[in-house]
Design an enzyme around this catalytic site. Structure first.
Site, short mmCIF file in Angstrom:
data_model
loop_
_atom_site.label_atom_id
_atom_site.label_comp_id
_atom_site.label_asym_id
_atom_site.label_seq_id
_atom_site.Cartn_x
_atom_site.Cartn_y
_atom_site.Cartn_z
CE1 TYR A 1 47.65 9.14 52.66
CE2 TYR A 1 46.77 9.48 50.47
CZ TYR A 1 47.07 8.63 51.51
OH TYR A 1 46.80 7.30 51.41
CE LYS B 1 43.53 9.26 52.09
NZ LYS B 1 43.78 7.87 51.76
CD GLU C 1 42.40 0.22 56.40
OE1 GLU C 1 41.54 0.91 55.85
OE2 GLU C 1 43.25 0.69 57.19
CG LEU D 1 41.34 6.07 56.13
CD1 LEU D 1 42.01 7.12 57.02
CD2 LEU D 1 41.71 6.28 54.68
C1 LIG Z 1 44.31 2.32 54.07
C2 LIG Z 1 43.12 2.82 53.32
N1 LIG Z 1 41.91 2.36 53.66
C3 LIG Z 1 40.80 2.78 53.00
C4 LIG Z 1 40.87 3.68 51.96
C5 LIG Z 1 39.62 4.12 51.25
O1 LIG Z 1 39.29 5.42 51.65
P1 LIG Z 1 38.42 6.38 50.74
O2 LIG Z 1 37.15 5.66 50.44
O3 LIG Z 1 38.18 7.57 51.60
O4 LIG Z 1 39.20 6.68 49.52
C6 LIG Z 1 42.11 4.20 51.59
C7 LIG Z 1 42.22 5.17 50.49
O5 LIG Z 1 43.28 5.56 50.08
C8 LIG Z 1 43.27 3.77 52.30
O6 LIG Z 1 44.49 4.24 51.98
#
Ligand SMILES: Cc1ncc(COP(=O)(O)O)c(C=O)c1O
Length: 286
Positions: free
Chosen positions: A33, A148, A180, A204
């Site tokens: 997603y 993701k 994270e 991620l």
């Molecule tokens: C586990 C995780 N890390 C980092 C992020 C941040 O990613 P982004 O900046 O692309 O929204 C998300 C966003 O949903 C996430 O689910």
């Protein structure tokens, strides 16, 4: 606010959008997603999100339309919703498709691609001005966190623990190093140096994270160092902030029971937040 859903190339009424009982996304969390922010109708980093969606799908052997096609479809869909000129959040999901339940998936399934627009629901302004609390937890996820995936059980349990502790986010660590947040990336500032964990398989690689590294920090004259951060370094960092599509640039002023720095949002964090807001063009209330 929107009564329309994008469903495999068609825009249909919300009540007509149904999940098949044997959709593998529903039964196995077998899918990927994205969440994309739209500011006053303008998509922010839509290309990057759709490229990551296609990449995530490819990593689990799901074939999707090209990123270019998905971008066109997403823009067209948003125009058809009540969010054409508003702050909005676009959820895009690709599941492997529908098949009789069996762990090993059959070849040649048609993926189920849905998009749903919703309000952006930005965090209260005081969170950005005053900072938030986070808690720390062990990272209990699998080792392919760069995908993701819609399989988010550890993330939702971690976020719930954060809420129960009156915290904004739960930041996880693995083998003594921070990874994270449950839905955000993390940065620290130490001796005027901005540091974030490297984009390995254990995190991620957030698009907001990458925006800070590639655009905001260099424009402000800062370099970001990508290196592993020991858990104990986090606890004594002068400044800490989180990044994410809906998180934006979120200052952290408390970790568990410990105050970060002097308990106020630090100068570098403030500057990066301000630059991010200028880049997105966010106007509250739109
Ligand atoms: C586990 C995780 N890390 C980092 C992020 C941040 O990613 P982004 O900046 O692309 O929204 C998300 C966003 O949903 C996430 O689910």
């Amino acid at each position: 606010m929107t009564d329309k859903i994008y469903y495999n190339g068609n825009i249909i009424k919300r009540e007509d959008a149904k999940v098949d009982i044997e959709d593998r996304g529903y039964q196995f969390a077998d899918g990927v997603y994205e969440v994309v922010a739209f500011y006053q109708g303008e998509p922010f980093t839509l290309e990057e999100h759709m490229e990551r969606l296609v990449f995530s799908a490819g990593e689990i052997d799901i074939e999707t339309p090209s990123a270019e096609t998905l971008i066109k479809e997403a823009k067209n869909y948003m125009q058809e919703t009540g969010y054409a000129d508003r702050n909005a959040k676009l959820y895009v999901q690709v599941s492997r498709g529908v098949a009789s339940r069996s762990h090993a998936y059959p070849d040649g399934l048609e993926p189920v691609i849905i998009m749903k627009a919703g309000p952006l629901n930005p965090n209260p302004e005081e969170y950005f001005q005053e900072g938030v609390k986070i808690i720390t937890l062990p990272d209990e996820r699998w080792s392919r966190c760069y995908i993701k995936s819609i399989a988010l059980l550890p993330n939702i349990l971690a976020k719930k623990k954060a809420k129960q502790a009156d915290a904004y986010e739960a930041v996880m660590s693995r083998d003594g190093f921070i990874t994270e947040g449950s839905s955000s990336n993390i940065f620290i500032v130490e001796d005027d140096t901005i540091i974030t964990p490297p984009a390995t398989n254990y995190i991620l690689n957030g698009i907001t994270r990458q925006t800070v590294i590639d655009r905001l920090a260099p424009e402000l004259g800062y370099e970001v160092i990508e290196e592993s951060i020991p858990y104990y370094t986090l606890l004594k960092a002068e400044q800490v902030f989180l990044t994410g599509t809906t998180t934006e640039i979120m200052p952290v002023v408390q970790i568990n029971d410990k105050v970060v720095g002097d308990g106020k949002v630090g100068a570098e964090t403030k500057e990066i937040f301000k630059a991010f807001r200028e880049l997105t063009g966010f106007v509250r209330g739109k």
